[in-house]
Design a protein around this motif. Structure first.
Motif, PDB file in Angstrom:
ATOM      1  N   ARG A  27      70.462  48.149 103.028  1.00 15.72           N
ATOM      2  CA  ARG A  27      69.720  47.773 104.053  1.00 15.72           C
ATOM      3  C   ARG A  27      68.283  47.178 103.257  1.00 15.72           C
ATOM      4  O   ARG A  27      68.298  46.369 103.331  1.00 15.72           O
ATOM      5  CB  ARG A  27      69.370  48.498 105.036  1.00 15.72           C
ATOM      6  CG  ARG A  27      70.468  48.035 105.271  1.00 15.72           C
ATOM      7  CD  ARG A  27      70.477  48.184 107.360  1.00 15.72           C
ATOM      8  NE  ARG A  27      71.083  49.867 107.624  1.00 15.72           N
ATOM      9  CZ  ARG A  27      70.964  50.222 108.653  1.00 15.72           C
ATOM     10  NH1 ARG A  27      70.116  50.406 109.614  1.00 15.72           N
ATOM     11  NH2 ARG A  27      71.874  51.741 109.023  1.00 15.72           N
ATOM     12  N   ASP A  28      67.892  48.100 102.580  1.00 18.36           N
ATOM     13  CA  ASP A  28      66.353  48.114 101.452  1.00 18.36           C
ATOM     14  C   ASP A  28      66.539  47.301 100.634  1.00 18.36           C
ATOM     15  O   ASP A  28      65.178  46.546 100.584  1.00 18.36           O
ATOM     16  CB  ASP A  28      65.767  49.140 101.295  1.00 18.36           C
ATOM     17  CG  ASP A  28      64.978  50.282 103.324  1.00 18.36           C
ATOM     18  OD1 ASP A  28      65.150  49.829 103.674  1.00 18.36           O
ATOM     19  OD2 ASP A  28      64.610  51.756 102.793  1.00 18.36           O
ATOM     20  N   ILE A  29      67.452  47.435 100.377  1.00 20.70           N
ATOM     21  CA  ILE A  29      67.970  46.262  99.326  1.00 20.70           C
ATOM     22  C   ILE A  29      67.930  45.083  99.313  1.00 20.70           C
ATOM     23  O   ILE A  29      67.195  44.169  99.233  1.00 20.70           O
ATOM     24  CB  ILE A  29      68.057  46.934  97.988  1.00 20.70           C
ATOM     25  CG1 ILE A  29      68.252  48.375  97.542  1.00 20.70           C
ATOM     26  CG2 ILE A  29      68.641  45.899  97.134  1.00 20.70           C
ATOM     27  CD1 ILE A  29      69.431  49.232  96.978  1.00 20.70           C
ATOM     28  N   GLU A  30      68.847  44.729 100.407  1.00 20.70           N
ATOM     29  CA  GLU A  30      69.180  43.452 100.420  1.00 20.70           C
ATOM     30  C   GLU A  30      68.247  42.805 101.303  1.00 20.70           C
ATOM     31  O   GLU A  30      66.867  43.288 101.939  1.00 20.70           O
ATOM     32  CB  GLU A  30      70.478  43.976 101.624  1.00 20.70           C
ATOM     33  CG  GLU A  30      71.783  44.401 101.055  1.00 20.70           C
ATOM     34  CD  GLU A  30      72.558  44.137 102.529  1.00 20.70           C
ATOM     35  OE1 GLU A  30      72.241  44.707 103.232  1.00 20.70           O
ATOM     36  OE2 GLU A  30      73.826  44.670 101.777  1.00 20.70           O
TER      37      GLU A  30
ATOM     38  N   TYR B 157      68.723  38.301  92.425  1.00 21.00           N
ATOM     39  CA  TYR B 157      67.571  39.636  91.652  1.00 21.00           C
ATOM     40  C   TYR B 157      68.294  41.062  92.773  1.00 21.00           C
ATOM     41  O   TYR B 157      68.379  41.373  92.375  1.00 21.00           O
ATOM     42  CB  TYR B 157      66.407  39.540  92.102  1.00 21.00           C
ATOM     43  CG  TYR B 157      65.577  40.464  91.403  1.00 21.00           C
ATOM     44  CD1 TYR B 157      65.710  41.296  90.240  1.00 21.00           C
ATOM     45  CD2 TYR B 157      65.210  41.536  92.217  1.00 21.00           C
ATOM     46  CE1 TYR B 157      64.752  41.964  89.700  1.00 21.00           C
ATOM     47  CE2 TYR B 157      64.027  42.479  91.998  1.00 21.00           C
ATOM     48  CZ  TYR B 157      64.044  42.977  90.848  1.00 21.00           C
ATOM     49  OH  TYR B 157      63.408  44.134  90.813  1.00 21.00           O
ATOM     50  N   ARG B 158      68.029  40.614  93.772  1.00 21.80           N
ATOM     51  CA  ARG B 158      68.408  41.578  94.928  1.00 21.80           C
ATOM     52  C   ARG B 158      69.731  42.201  95.040  1.00 21.80           C
ATOM     53  O   ARG B 158      69.752  43.315  94.961  1.00 21.80           O
ATOM     54  CB  ARG B 158      67.847  41.367  96.204  1.00 21.80           C
ATOM     55  CG  ARG B 158      66.348  41.023  96.733  1.00 21.80           C
ATOM     56  CD  ARG B 158      65.521  41.887  95.984  1.00 21.80           C
ATOM     57  NE  ARG B 158      65.353  42.920  96.929  1.00 21.80           N
ATOM     58  CZ  ARG B 158      64.454  44.770  96.890  1.00 21.80           C
ATOM     59  NH1 ARG B 158      63.940  44.630  95.773  1.00 21.80           N
ATOM     60  NH2 ARG B 158      64.765  45.511  97.436  1.00 21.80           N
ATOM     61  N   ARG B 159      70.280  41.351  95.315  1.00 25.83           N
ATOM     62  CA  ARG B 159      71.877  41.316  94.892  1.00 25.83           C
ATOM     63  C   ARG B 159      71.719  41.712  93.562  1.00 25.83           C
ATOM     64  O   ARG B 159      73.245  42.502  93.704  1.00 25.83           O
ATOM     65  CB  ARG B 159      72.641  39.986  95.067  1.00 25.83           C
ATOM     66  CG  ARG B 159      72.698  39.735  96.565  1.00 25.83           C
ATOM     67  CD  ARG B 159      73.643  38.115  96.761  1.00 25.83           C
ATOM     68  NE  ARG B 159      73.317  37.414  97.848  1.00 25.83           N
ATOM     69  CZ  ARG B 159      73.239  36.338  98.389  1.00 25.83           C
ATOM     70  NH1 ARG B 159      74.159  35.101  96.930  1.00 25.83           N
ATOM     71  NH2 ARG B 159      73.526  36.159  99.310  1.00 25.83           N
ATOM     72  N   HIS B 160      70.992  42.065  92.429  1.00 27.17           N
ATOM     73  CA  HIS B 160      71.491  42.551  91.047  1.00 27.17           C
ATOM     74  C   HIS B 160      71.501  43.959  91.333  1.00 27.17           C
ATOM     75  O   HIS B 160      71.984  44.394  90.972  1.00 27.17           O
ATOM     76  CB  HIS B 160      71.066  41.637  89.482  1.00 27.17           C
ATOM     77  CG  HIS B 160      71.794  41.960  88.502  1.00 27.17           C
ATOM     78  ND1 HIS B 160      71.267  41.430  87.923  1.00 27.17           N
ATOM     79  CD2 HIS B 160      72.177  42.946  87.823  1.00 27.17           C
ATOM     80  CE1 HIS B 160      71.649  42.080  86.470  1.00 27.17           C
ATOM     81  NE2 HIS B 160      72.488  43.400  87.032  1.00 27.17           N
TER      82      HIS B 160
END
Length: 95
Positions: free
Chosen positions: A41-44, A73-76
């Motif tokens: 959740r923090d990354i997405e 980028y965040r998805r990667h």
């Protein structure tokens, strides 16, 4: 009017070139006992932020490319993180 390269510092632009660094940071937190789901959740990029960015991009179309790059980028980063966590969990099952 300022261009996007003027609005975003150079070091930030170069940070987008290394999603594995950020994924490794989050993986380190996972190894220290943080919940994988909370880290995901923090990354997405939250839906509320995506909606806000979409509205901003409608007002200023020059922002669309920046927002798209951030989301990609965040998805990667998330994909790399999931691979690391998956391999860690699989290794634990084998032991």
């Amino acid at each position: 009017m300022a261009t996007m390269t003027q609005l975003i510092p150079g070091e930030v632009v170069h940070d987008f070139d290394f999603p594995q660094r950020e994924a490794a940071f989050f993986y380190g937190l996972f190894l220290r006992g943080h919940s994988a789901e909370l880290l995901r959740r923090d990354i997405e990029v939250p839906v509320t932020v995506l909606v806000k960015w979409h509205k901003e991009a409608e007002r200023d179309p020059t922002l669309r490319d920046v927002f798209t790059r951030i989301v990609d980028y965040r998805r990667h980063v998330l994909a790399i993180f999931d691979t690391l966590v998956g391999s860690d969990l699989q290794g634990q099952r084998l032991q």
